[in-house]
Design a protein around this motif. Structure first.
Motif, PDB file in Angstrom:
ATOM      1  N   TYR A 102       0.818  -1.207   0.000  1.00  0.00           N
ATOM      2  CA  TYR A 102       0.000   0.000   0.000  1.00  0.00           C
ATOM      3  C   TYR A 102       0.857   1.265   0.000  1.00  0.00           C
ATOM      4  CZ  TYR A 102      -3.996  -2.993   1.073  1.00  0.00           C
ATOM      5  OH  TYR A 102      -4.981  -3.958   1.020  1.00  0.00           O
ATOM      6  N   LYS A 103       2.181   1.100  -0.094  1.00  0.00           N
ATOM      7  CA  LYS A 103       3.094   2.239  -0.061  1.00  0.00           C
ATOM      8  C   LYS A 103       3.984   2.247  -1.308  1.00  0.00           C
ATOM      9  CE  LYS A 103       1.923   3.735   4.070  1.00  0.00           C
ATOM     10  NZ  LYS A 103       1.336   5.089   4.297  1.00  0.00           N
ATOM     11  N   VAL A 104       4.526   3.434  -1.593  1.00  0.00           N
ATOM     12  CA  VAL A 104       5.527   3.609  -2.652  1.00  0.00           C
ATOM     13  C   VAL A 104       6.872   3.827  -1.973  1.00  0.00           C
ATOM     14  CG1 VAL A 104       6.257   5.047  -4.592  1.00  0.00           C
ATOM     15  CG2 VAL A 104       3.829   4.572  -4.234  1.00  0.00           C
ATOM     16  N   TYR A 105       7.943   3.273  -2.553  1.00  0.00           N
ATOM     17  CA  TYR A 105       9.267   3.339  -1.942  1.00  0.00           C
ATOM     18  C   TYR A 105      10.195   4.220  -2.784  1.00  0.00           C
ATOM     19  CZ  TYR A 105       7.935  -0.285   1.367  1.00  0.00           C
ATOM     20  OH  TYR A 105       7.323  -0.977   2.375  1.00  0.00           O
ATOM     21  N   MET A 106      10.859   5.129  -2.086  1.00  0.00           N
ATOM     22  CA  MET A 106      11.817   6.003  -2.747  1.00  0.00           C
ATOM     23  C   MET A 106      12.974   5.203  -3.337  1.00  0.00           C
ATOM     24  SD  MET A 106      12.618   8.995  -3.739  1.00  0.00           S
ATOM     25  CE  MET A 106      11.444  10.014  -2.844  1.00  0.00           C
ATOM     26  N   ALA A 107      13.276   4.059  -2.746  1.00  0.00           N
ATOM     27  CA  ALA A 107      14.344   3.212  -3.295  1.00  0.00           C
ATOM     28  C   ALA A 107      14.019   2.789  -4.717  1.00  0.00           C
ATOM     29  CB  ALA A 107      14.556   1.987  -2.404  1.00  0.00           C
ATOM     30  N   ASP A 108      12.761   2.505  -4.999  1.00  0.00           N
ATOM     31  CA  ASP A 108      12.367   2.145  -6.365  1.00  0.00           C
ATOM     32  C   ASP A 108      12.514   3.328  -7.308  1.00  0.00           C
ATOM     33  OD1 ASP A 108      11.669  -0.506  -5.717  1.00  0.00           O
ATOM     34  OD2 ASP A 108       9.699   0.116  -5.028  1.00  0.00           O
ATOM     35  N   LEU A 109      12.133   4.511  -6.840  1.00  0.00           N
ATOM     36  CA  LEU A 109      12.211   5.696  -7.696  1.00  0.00           C
ATOM     37  C   LEU A 109      13.663   6.057  -8.007  1.00  0.00           C
ATOM     38  CD1 LEU A 109       9.427   7.879  -6.011  1.00  0.00           C
ATOM     39  CD2 LEU A 109       9.249   6.485  -8.078  1.00  0.00           C
ATOM     40  N   GLU A 110      14.527   6.049  -6.997  1.00  0.00           N
ATOM     41  CA  GLU A 110      15.930   6.376  -7.238  1.00  0.00           C
ATOM     42  C   GLU A 110      16.623   5.296  -8.071  1.00  0.00           C
ATOM     43  OE1 GLU A 110      17.883   7.207  -3.573  1.00  0.00           O
ATOM     44  OE2 GLU A 110      16.822   9.110  -3.244  1.00  0.00           O
ATOM     45  N   SER A 111      16.237   4.039  -7.878  1.00  0.00           N
ATOM     46  CA  SER A 111      16.792   2.969  -8.720  1.00  0.00           C
ATOM     47  C   SER A 111      16.379   3.157 -10.171  1.00  0.00           C
ATOM     48  CB  SER A 111      16.322   1.604  -8.206  1.00  0.00           C
ATOM     49  OG  SER A 111      16.781   1.373  -6.885  1.00  0.00           O
ATOM     50  N   THR A 112      15.145   3.607 -10.382  1.00  0.00           N
ATOM     51  CA  THR A 112      14.678   3.871 -11.742  1.00  0.00           C
ATOM     52  C   THR A 112      15.473   5.002 -12.374  1.00  0.00           C
ATOM     53  OG1 THR A 112      12.454   3.148 -11.127  1.00  0.00           O
ATOM     54  CG2 THR A 112      12.668   4.460 -13.128  1.00  0.00           C
ATOM     55  N   LEU A 113      15.735   6.070 -11.616  1.00  0.00           N
ATOM     56  CA  LEU A 113      16.542   7.174 -12.139  1.00  0.00           C
ATOM     57  C   LEU A 113      17.946   6.704 -12.490  1.00  0.00           C
ATOM     58  CD1 LEU A 113      15.584  10.237  -9.895  1.00  0.00           C
ATOM     59  CD2 LEU A 113      14.811   9.693 -12.201  1.00  0.00           C
ATOM     60  N   HIS A 114      18.525   5.914 -11.616  1.00  0.00           N
ATOM     61  CA  HIS A 114      19.881   5.409 -11.890  1.00  0.00           C
ATOM     62  C   HIS A 114      19.905   4.607 -13.178  1.00  0.00           C
ATOM     63  CE1 HIS A 114      23.620   3.154 -11.474  1.00  0.00           C
ATOM     64  NE2 HIS A 114      22.905   2.051 -11.633  1.00  0.00           N
ATOM     65  N   PHE A 115      18.962   3.682 -13.336  1.00  0.00           N
ATOM     66  CA  PHE A 115      18.975   2.837 -14.534  1.00  0.00           C
ATOM     67  C   PHE A 115      18.664   3.652 -15.775  1.00  0.00           C
ATOM     68  CE2 PHE A 115      17.664  -0.359 -17.534  1.00  0.00           C
ATOM     69  CZ  PHE A 115      18.470  -1.446 -17.228  1.00  0.00           C
ATOM     70  N   SER A 116      17.754   4.599 -15.635  1.00  0.00           N
ATOM     71  CA  SER A 116      17.372   5.414 -16.788  1.00  0.00           C
ATOM     72  C   SER A 116      18.524   6.299 -17.249  1.00  0.00           C
ATOM     73  CB  SER A 116      16.154   6.261 -16.444  1.00  0.00           C
ATOM     74  OG  SER A 116      15.875   7.194 -17.456  1.00  0.00           O
TER      75      SER A 116
END
Length: 812
Positions: free
Chosen positions: A311-325
């Motif tokens: 039920y939550k969003v994790y900043m770790a996923d967002l920053e990992s996405t930025l890194h990969f992108s």
């Protein structure tokens, strides 16, 4: 009467307006077809619509002798009714995507020149025409036509779905092998069901005779193992009475132990039954591995499982996405220019505006955005972007964490979910942040996402599918709320298309999100029992779920740790660059030494001898000052310098061309003929070298060390002899300094010393210092003797001849 006429007139006017609108719509479509022939050639459907596209090459293989029943739409891309029916047909394909093993949908554009023969062969004369082809159809089969395909009822997905079920129930033999039985069950079959079927769950759907829910759910569960569905009519009194069923429809689970439990759902409808049954324990999709339990995932030593809250969003996923992108996908483009550069600028601009990141990350995104916006040229290298991402300028409090730490997007296998999941979440967050922070352009985020996916997203097929969805309906977005809902609906469409694909994670099936458990208010039903999304409830859920307040910072490194790691990486990189430059410099020096060899030994000797001369001149000046003498050069100093220069010149270039090189022999010569010149030259040579060896009568041997003698020309000049006298103190000092210099030369390189000795023995001598060997002297003596004998013979010859002439003159 007047009122009736007025009403009739009004009704007639409305009919005219409707007819005019239809004509205008047809005219617009005709113009579009004329202006965009490529779109006409492409047809009304694409592969992303989950519709099989028929061509002359595959039509026979798809329709003839197929194991599944096939429904085919024969259409013309210029036909207005076909254009209006296309969205309905696409929705039908998405609705029955789980039925594919038993029934599938296909379409063919009869307006295309290459398809006309196929349409003619199947007897198509009007558009659109839908035909049903039984499983294992014969080659001469032309299919069964649906009637009334242009009526309003056929534009209802529910009606079309029911017609397909009717065709399947009336299917002739042989029956499609993948299709389950659709007829009602009985008490006798249920009692022996687990004896003949290897399943864990049996779902019984009680319904009325005219209900299709039981058959629809049966086909919805077609692709899932360990579960079976049977419909029970309300007329089956034994079962109805045994279970006390009062609601129709209703669903009960029957276990192998003989227990019955009612399936708990929010609404008694097809969609809720299908979703609940697919989530039962042990139920898996056919051909997919079973879900991995959490304890097995946690024991994975390669990458331990991270428990998370769905039920939550994790900043770790967002920053990992930025890194990969930014560090992986963009790195594939060495130079970014043209449309790709525009896409990158919009993408980074959106991130800098709406990404709810930590201060260090936001500082880096703003720095990168400023660099791109100030870009004057039409291209930029990724190397320049990489320097900003790595903060090569070492700006304070600026960094983007390296590596990935997937949490909410982690998968049961390393190749599942992760980056695609993170990209979806990133753009959901951006659309919500654009609405919450008061953006100005509702399409800004979606447009940036569309261009980025088209220019940089690694999955080409995914990018093409997303572009098709965007080109179809992105123009309808005009508010920030509609932008968030558009992205959500397209995300669900992609989930529907990828359900059951190899990329689906068994632990995280592709479902229509949010699930009824996560958001019960988001789901509702129409009056006819069809599922309906309550968008007035979906929007608040999206705004809450993807808000910045719902983002957790678990599993993140602290900002200070990120900055420290960045500095350490920068320092190590600088050291590596310095080491590399040192190696390159050494390589260049080695290469230069090979292409430009060092100065010859003669040049080195000349430089050393010049240094010795300068030192001798300085020492000579000091001795003159101490002894009270003038600074004039001694009688032997000037010849010594001249001899030294002559020796250097002779070493560079022989003064006597053609003279053969030979080693210098012992110093004993013929005193009668060469004593004056030889000893004078020898004295000068010894003075130049700084010391002299004692003469010996033995060849190539030296006597025991004794006192060193200096040379002087103080003896009788008339005798032209060079005398020997003891060395003075300052001369001994001079000899010591020369010995140090010789030692310094030896440190320069042993090969230089050896070459110097060879050169000393075999160098060309100057005119003032020419030496002769015994062979030369012998030759000279012989030549002298021969010439003397010749002169003697000539003398005797002429003498005798003169005597004879005199005798003749004396005769009377």
């Amino acid at each position: 009467m007047a009122r009736r006429c007025g009403r009739a007139t009004t009704r007639f006017t409305e009919e005219i307006q409707k007819h005019a609108r239809k004509i205008a719509t047809s005219a617009v479509w005709l113009c579009l077809c004329l202006l965009f022939p490529s779109a006409t050639e492409a047809g009304l459907y694409t592969a992303s619509d989950q519709v099989v596209l028929l061509t002359p090459e595959n039509a026979e293989s798809v329709l003839i002798n197929s194991t599944a029943a096939i429904f085919v739409e024969f259409y013309a891309s210029w036909c207005g009714h076909c254009i209006a029916f296309a969205p309905v047909y696409k929705s039908l394909a998405r609705d029955i995507t789980e039925w594919k093993p038993a029934v599938d949908l296909a379409a063919i554009d009869c307006a295309a020149e290459e398809n006309r023969k196929v349409c003619t062969a199947f007897g198509i004369r009007a558009y659109p025409t839908i035909k049903f082809f039984h499983a294992y159809s014969k080659a001469e089969s032309k299919g069964e036509a649906f009637k009334g395909t242009t009526t309003p009822s056929t534009h209802d997905v529910r009606v079309l779905r029911h017609r397909i079920i009717d065709k399947l129930e009336n299917h002739e033999e042989p029956w499609p092998p993948a299709c389950p039985p659709l007829e009602p069950t009985s008490q006798a079959e249920i009692d022996s069901f687990f004896e003949t079927n290897n399943v864990q769950h049996l779902a019984l759907i009680f319904e009325d005779t005219n209900s299709y829910i039981g058959r629809e759910v049966t086909l919805d569960l077609l692709q899932f193992e360990t579960v079976a569905v049977r419909r029970v009519l309300s007329t089956e009194k034994v079962l109805v009475t045994k279970l006390g069923v009062t609601d129709f429809p209703s669903c009960y689970l029957y276990s192998p132990e003989g227990n019955f439990t009612r399936l708990d759902v929010n609404i008694e409808a097809r969609t809720f039954y299908s979703y609940a049954l697919q989530r039962l324990p042990g139920v898996t999709r056919s051909g997919k591995p079973p879900p991995v339990t959490l304890d097995v995932l946690a024991n994975n030593t390669q990458e331990p499982w991270k428990p998370f809250n769905e039920y939550k969003v994790y900043m770790a996923d967002l920053e990992s996405t930025l890194h990969f992108s930014l560090r992986v996908e963009l790195a594939a483009h060495t130079v970014i220019k043209g449309e790709a550069l525009t896409s990158l600028k919009e993408y980074i601009s959106v991130l800098a505006k709406y990404f709810p990141g930590r201060p260090v990350v936001m500082n880096l995104l703003k720095s990168l955005n400023a660099r791109l916006q100030n870009q004057t040229g039409d291209e930029i290298s990724y190397e320049a972007i990489g320097e900003i991402l790595d903060n090569s300028a070492q700006s304070p409090d600026t960094a983007l964490p390296e590596g990935v730490r997937w949490v909410g997007c982690q998968g049961s296998q390393p190749h599942l979910r992760r980056y695609p999941c993170g990209m979806w979440i990133l753009f959901h967050v951006l659309t919500v942040q654009a609405k919450n922070t008061g953006g100005t352009d509702p399409k800004e985020v979606l447009s940036a996402m569309r261009k980025y996916v088209r220019s940089f997203f690694g999955c080409t097929a995914c990018a093409e599918h997303f572009e098709i969805m965007a080109s179809e309906s992105l123009v309808e977005v005009n508010t920030f709320s509609s932008a968030a809902l558009w992205l959500w609906s397209r995300h669900n469409r992609v989930n529907n298309r990828l359900a059951g694909a190899l990329s689906e994670d068994p632990n995280f099936p592709k479902i229509q999100w949010p699930s009824p458990e996560m958001c019960p208010a988001c789901h509702s039903v129409k009056e006819n029992g069809e599922h309906r999304w309550s968008q007035e409830q979906v929007l608040p859920f999206l705004m809450s779920y993807f808000s910045s307040s719902n983002i957790l910072t678990d599993y993140l490194e602290s900002e200070s740790q990120i900055v420290v790691k960045q500095r350490e990486k920068h320092a190590s990189r600088q050291q590596a660059l310095e080491a590399q430059e040192h190696v390159q410099r050494k390589a260049r020096e080695a290469l230069d030494s090979m292409t430009h060899p060092p100065p010859s030994q003669s040049t080195v000797q000349d430089e050393e001898e010049e240094e010795e001369e300068e030192e001798e001149e300085e020492e000579g000046g000091e001795r003159a000052a101490v002894e009270g003498k003038t600074l004039e050069t001694t009688p032997w100093a000037k010849p010594e310098m001249e001899v030294g220069r002559g020796r250097r010149q002779a070493h560079k270039k022989p003064s006597i061309v053609g003279l053969r090189m030979r080693e210098l022999q012992e110093d004993i010569v013929d005193l009668d003929s060469f004593v004056n010149q030889h000893y004078k030259a020898k004295a000068l040579q010894v003075a130049a070298s700084g010391r002299v060896k004692r003469r010996t009568l033995q060849r190539k041997e030296e006597q025991d060390p004794g006192p060193v003698f200096g040379l002087a020309v103080e003896l009788d000049v008339g005798l032209r002899m060079a005398g020997l006298q003891p060395v003075e103190a300052d001369f001994e000092l001079h000899v010591g300094q020369q010995r140090k210099q010789l030692q310094r030369r030896e440190l320069t390189g042993q090969h230089f010393v050896e070459e110097a000795e060879l050169s000393q023995r075999g160098r060309w001598m100057s005119v003032l210092n020419i030496g002769f060997s015994k062979v030369d002297i012998s030759l000279c003596v012989i030549l002298y003797f021969l010439s003397s004998m010749c002169l003697l013979v000539m003398y005797l010859f002429f003498k005798n001849r003169l005597r004879l002439r005199r005798d003749k003159v004396a005769l009377p």
